[in-house]
Structure formats: C-alpha cells, structure tokens
Design an enzyme around this catalytic site. Structure first.
Site, short mmCIF file in Angstrom:
data_model
loop_
_atom_site.label_atom_id
_atom_site.label_comp_id
_atom_site.label_asym_id
_atom_site.label_seq_id
_atom_site.Cartn_x
_atom_site.Cartn_y
_atom_site.Cartn_z
N GLU A 54 0.87 -1.18 0.00
CA GLU A 54 0.00 0.00 0.00
C GLU A 54 0.90 1.23 0.00
OE1 GLU A 54 -3.61 -1.87 2.75
OE2 GLU A 54 -2.39 -0.23 3.52
N ASP A 65 -5.52 9.13 10.51
CA ASP A 65 -4.19 8.62 10.84
C ASP A 65 -3.69 9.14 12.17
OD1 ASP A 65 -3.22 6.91 8.65
OD2 ASP A 65 -3.67 8.68 7.44
N TYR A 179 -10.56 -4.57 3.30
CA TYR A 179 -9.63 -4.20 4.38
C TYR A 179 -10.44 -4.11 5.67
CZ TYR A 179 -5.78 -1.58 6.65
OH TYR A 179 -4.77 -1.16 7.47
#
Lengths: 273, 399
Positions: A54, A65, A179
């Site tokens: 990725e 994040d 995912y």
C-alpha cells in the site's frame, strides 16, 4: 474483456489460498522522506517477503491517521510529493517488479487530480488499485465506474462498528480484497489485539467470499501470528513507517528496514493451516 | 424555486455536502440521523428545547435598532440581532443545547468538540456541565494563545481543553483531532460539531438548531417595521450564524442575503480565509464544498484576525446558496473588521466579537441607502477579543 482477466491482486490471493498461506501487506508513505528513497525501498520490501504494497499518498489533513503517519505525510509534503511523482515512480519500478501495488489515499488529492485521469494514470503506470479512506461506498459511484472501466481494484474498509447491512454494501463495492480495520481509532501501533476480531471476521465471511486483509495496530511478529489466524493477509503500516524514520540517518537503513520486515513476515512462512 | 428543500436524503445541497468520512464513523452518522429524525417528531423534545432556549439561553434575543450607526450610514434603518446576549456570549449555544439533548437520547456519556475562537468550546463545556457529561475540547495552540480567556472559562466549567499542535494549529487542525478522538471513542462519545460543516447530518442539524435566530428576527422585524428587511448580513466561517439568520428568509427572495468571509491581509496576499474568493470545490473534513487548497489538493493554511473565521472550508449549504445566487458572498480584511469593531464600540456601546465585526465592516464598506431596512447578525460579544484587539488596533494604527 478487461475485467475477466485476473488482476495482480486477484492472482495473489488465489495463489495464497492455493498455498494455504496468509499474505503480508506493507504500508509506506510515498515521498517519506523523498520519492527517490521510496523507489529504492520498494524492492527491499518485496525481497523481505511483502506480498502486496500500500503506497500512501501524502495529505495535509490525514484525519484517520495517528501521529506516525501524519508526520510521514508532513515529511513527504516538504518536497510537495504529489500523484504525478508517485505514478512516474511506480511506472519506473514496473520495469523490474510485479509486486501488487495499491494507492492508499484521502479523496481530495484524487478529486483534484480528476477521477477519470486518476484511473487512467493508475492503469498506465501499473498501479493495481486504490483504497480511499474517506470515500464510503455510498459516495463512490463515479470513482468505482472509472476504476472498473480500467480493470483496477477498489478496496473498501470494514470496521468493528460496521453493521451487517453495510457489510453487504461494502463487500459488493470491493474488489481485490476487503480491508478490515481491527479496532476503533486511528492508524498506529497498539500492544493488544482486539478480542472481537474472530467473531467479526466470521460475520464478514458469511456475507462474502472476497479475501480479507486485517490491519490497524499491528507491530510485532506475535500480533502478525494472531491476526493471521483470521485473515487472508495481515497489514502493517505505522510500525514500518516509524522504523524507516528511526533509521533515516543510518547508512544501512535499507538493510535495517528489510530485516525488520522479514521478522514480521517470518510467522507467515511457518504457518500450519 | 424552493431554497429550503435541501438537503436531499443523501445529505446533499445541490452538488455539495455528502458523507465523506472513514468507515468507522458511518454507523455513528446513521445513528445520529435516526435519533435526530425521531427527536424532531417528538413534541416532548421540542418542549424541552424551547424551555431551555427560553430559561437557560435567554431567548428570544432582542432585535435592536442602532440609531447612531444608522445616522452615519445614510439614515438607513440598521438593526442588530443580538446573539451576543445569549448565555455564554454567542449564538453557539443554540446548537449545543440542541445537540446535548440528542446526546442524552443516544445515552452517550461523553462529548467532544472543536473550537476556534473558543465560543463553541465554551458553549459545549456549558451544556456538558449542565447535563453532567464528560467533555473534551480540541483547540489549536495558536488559538489558545489568542483566546486565553475562553480557555480558562472552559476549564472552570470542568472541561479538559486539549491543545492541538499539528498543521496550522488552528480550527481545521482542531477538527482533525476531534475526528480522531471520535473514531477512537465512537461508541461512548458524541461529537458536538459546532458549525454547518462536516459530514451529513451535521450541516442540517446545526442549521435547524440555529434557525431559531431567523424565526425570531422575522417575527420581530414584522412587528417593528411591518415588512421584511431589504438586506441581511452575517459573517461566515463555517457558516452557522449566517445559516441560522438566513434560513427562515431563503424563500423571501426580495430579501438580499450577504455572507461576509474573512479577508485577512487581503485576498491577493494569500493570507486569508475567503473560500469563495480563492477556493474551489473539494472534499474536506466530511463534505464536498468550497475549500482553500493547492493544485495538488492539499489544504491551505488560512489567516484571519478572528479565530472563529480562520477556516479553510465553508459549510456545503453556503456553497449551494452561492451557486444558485440566492446569497451573495463578500469579504473584508482584518483592518476593516478592526475599524468596525472600534466604531461599534463608540457609536452604540456594543463590543462585538471580531467575527461579527466582519459583518458590520461590510456595511461600512457598502452603505445601504436611506430608509433601507437592514438586519446584521451580531453573532457574539467581543469580551474574549479585548486583548487581541488592543494589539491589533495599535498595529493597524486605529488607536
């Protein structure tokens, strides 16, 4: 027809299933600290046993994040690393590598680049697909159409808070793999592994037979082993990014990162399934 | 055209809006939407909200005729909607009191908020104290410096103020950090977002709670003047006080509506927060809307003397109102806002927030004609700004 041929990602998961092995997915931020470094690093990761990469597109406001990847994005943006830099780096890399690669991005850089142009550039440079963190399937019609048209995989996220209704929606929109984010929170390392993973993954498998990669918080070989019991692939991101930054001034940084990633991949080589 | 038809069921205002968030938050947004739809139909909810607005917030706020400012501006008839007289000193509490009731309905025990000027933080801390909820407020460290008084107020109210050091250390970074908290604690926590921005349903919920401003103003101006105003002016950061004033008048197309953005050092300088002057459509912090950004789609750092307007994106409904030309958007510089701040103090004995001073400055720059009826939203009071104003007024040669 483009879509009837197996993509690099689909072939990978077919091969993994046939071999009874769990794959290893690594995340790195493109341009951290420079795009030239990223290009040199990728073959090292591939050699260390990474099955799928990725490549993070740096964004100024990465709200999903944690601090490690925020800082990596800041470092990459010091040189204004952008999608064109990333596409030309991957195009160059493709002369010597068949490693499956997806771009991991927030929507706005992609949106400004142009959705159709993005899909075309992915195809031309040899990028295999993308995951857009802040694009739920409900908003993804135009993106999905452009990616499908160019035979590119679209990976979407499922989370511990995802309802069963949404699981079906997300599974339908996903291609290549799904995912699964193993806990609530932002990206980053955690010492424990969520206990509910097994139950959730069973639920996901009841609505789809698409491969499932599991990530968020994975940082050591033990956690890789635990997650591997449930996953078609294990994702490690922040821990690798932190490692790269820690050794950035070392002359043997490539060797250090390579050895670290090898240690994470190791439990998957001894798997008994 | 019915300008009040938005959002559609996907949360869009024309082509703007939507829900652009990480999957972790989708369930929380769906839950919030459902709880809000349910509350809206419940007479007990409306009664409780009305009672709190009356007895706790202090509504209705006055519509004040400003005689000396009117005399200065061609003998127009200028009225101020006095949101500065709300409990906690700004319109922000209209929304937090509504959202805290939704929090109680969801059974969540913890709330978080972002704040720029500190007004939304104070308003959230206030309702959290009143309802006995744990509260964390995220605030950029630059804003903490320029709004010290509000930081202490929040702490007095039992809230933990968490400094945000990333990016430009202002409002957008506080929103990022609040979102990160929310994705981590989504099961126990409600995010009381403070403006008509972010993902659906926030722009709708905040607008609906703020629209009490316009409902009152409409009734009041009809009683005072026997007609609707010619012009209404409000400042636009995320855009909640302006949406609150404008919403009830959207279909009265004879009423001209003007939103005033922060021009900072001037739109040409690049150091400003005028999204409609220097921005273009993008996707940021949950919504598709006008955003100040680079060619690559990185979000620009903004500047305004007013922390509450210092934000790179604007609420999606404003983007649509601009596109349909129902509202007009303009900007004034820091200096013009400071001059207006000073003039309003001297002429009317009202100390406005630096945010609201932008709306007043627009009128000074574009004086209405004799007899024209104008309503300006005085969204907050300026006590919090006295220290910054003292420095900035000197720097700009105004005092």
């Amino acid at each position: 027809m483009e879509s009837s041929r197996q993509s690099r990602i689909q072939s990978l998961f077919t091969n993994l299933r046939n071999a009874g092995r769990t794959g290893f997915v690594a995340y790195i931020t493109a341009g951290d600290p420079t795009i030239e470094f990223t290009e040199k690093l990728i073959p090292v990761l591939e050699k260390a046993g990474v099955d799928l990469l990725e490549v993070g597109v740096p964004f100024s406001d990465p709200l999903a994040d944690g601090p490690v990847i925020q800082d990596a994005a800041d470092r990459a943006l010091k040189h204004n690393t952008n999608l064109d830099d990333i596409f030309s780096m991957i195009k160059h890399l493709r002369t010597s590598s068949e490693l499956p690669i997806i771009l991991f991005t927030y929507l706005n850089p992609l949106f400004q680049y142009g959705v159709d142009r993005f899909a075309l550039s992915c195809k031309e440079s040899g990028v295999d697909g993308a995951l857009v963190l802040d694009l739920p399937p409900e908003e993804s019609a135009e993106y999905k159409a452009a990616m499908d048209k160019n035979g590119l995989d679209t990976v979407f996220i499922m989370a511990p808070t995802t309802s069963e209704n949404r699981m079906k929606l997300i599974a339908d929109a996903s291609s290549g793999f799904i995912y699964y984010v193993s806990r609530t929170g932002v990206t980053g390392e955690k010492s424990d592994v969520s206990a509910e993973i097994g139950e959730k993954v069973r639920l996901i498998r009841s609505v789809t037979n698409k491969p499932i990669a599991i990530g968020f918080g994975v940082s050591n070989p033990d956690q890789v082993s635990i997650i591997a019991k449930h996953a078609d692939a294990v994702v490690v991101g922040s821990a690798i990014v932190r490692h790269i930054n820690e050794f950035k001034d070392s002359s043997d940084i490539m060797q250090c990162v390579g050895e670290y990633v090898s240690s994470l991949v190791q439990p998957l080589k001894n798997e008994d399934r | 055209m019915n300008y009040k038809q938005f959002p559609d069921d996907r949360g869009y205002y024309g082509q703007y809006g939507g829900k652009y968030v990480p999957e972790l938050l989708m369930q929380a947004l769906e839950e919030l939407t459902a709880v809000y739809q349910d509350a809206r139909k419940d007479p007990a909810f409306k009664n409780e909200l009305d009672m709190l607005l009356r007895n706790y917030v202090g509504r209705p706020t006055p519509l004040y005729y400003a005689p000396r400012l009117s005399a200065m501006l061609n003998d127009a008839k200028i009225y101020f909607k006095r949101e500065d007289l709300c409990h906690t000193g700004a319109h922000k509490i209209n929304n937090t009191i509504g959202q805290v009731l939704l929090t109680m309905r969801m059974g969540k025990k913890r709330v978080i908020a972002e704040t720029g000027a500190g007004q939304h933080g104070v308003a959230t801390a206030t309702v959290a104290a009143k309802f006995g909820l744990e509260c964390n407020v995220y605030m950029g460290s630059e804003d903490i410096e320029r709004q010290r008084l509000n930081v202490f107020r929040m702490e007095l109210l039992g809230t933990k103020v968490i400094p945000v050091q990333s990016g430009s250390k202002t409002l957008k970074d506080a929103v990022n950090e609040a979102m990160r908290d929310w994705v981590t604690n989504v099961r126990s926590t409600h995010y009381i977002l403070g403006s008509v921005s972010g993902p659906h349903p926030f722009p709708m919920i905040v607008r609906d709670f703020q629209s009490v401003i316009g409902r009152e103003a409409r009734e009041q101006i009809l009683a005072l003047e026997g007609r609707l105003p010619d012009l209404m002016v409000a400042c636009v950061g995320g855009g909640s006080n302006s949406m609150g004033l404008f919403y009830e008048f959207l279909n009265d197309t004879g009423v001209k509506l003007v939103g005033v953005e922060a021009g900072g050092y001037g739109v040409g300088s690049g150091k400003h927060a005028a999204r409609f002057q220097g921005g273009r459509t993008g996707v940021f912090q949950g919504a598709k809307t006008f955003v100040l950004q680079s060619t690559d789609g990185q979000i620009n750092q903004t500047h305004s003397v007013s922390a509450g307007l210092d934000y790179a994106a604007v609420g999606p409904e404003h983007s649509n109102l601009r596109e349909s030309a129902r509202c007009m958007y303009s900007s004034v510089t820091d200096k013009e806002a400071l001059e207006a701040f000073s003039i309003l103090c001297k002429l009317e004995g009202i100390l406005p927030a630096l945010e609201s001073s932008h709306a007043v400055a627009y009128l000074l720059k574009n004086p209405p004609k004799k007899g024209e009826v104008v309503i300006v939203n005085l969204s907050g009071r300026g006590d919090k700004d006295v220290q910054v104003a003292q420095e900035e007024l000197k720097k700009n040669g105004i005092i």
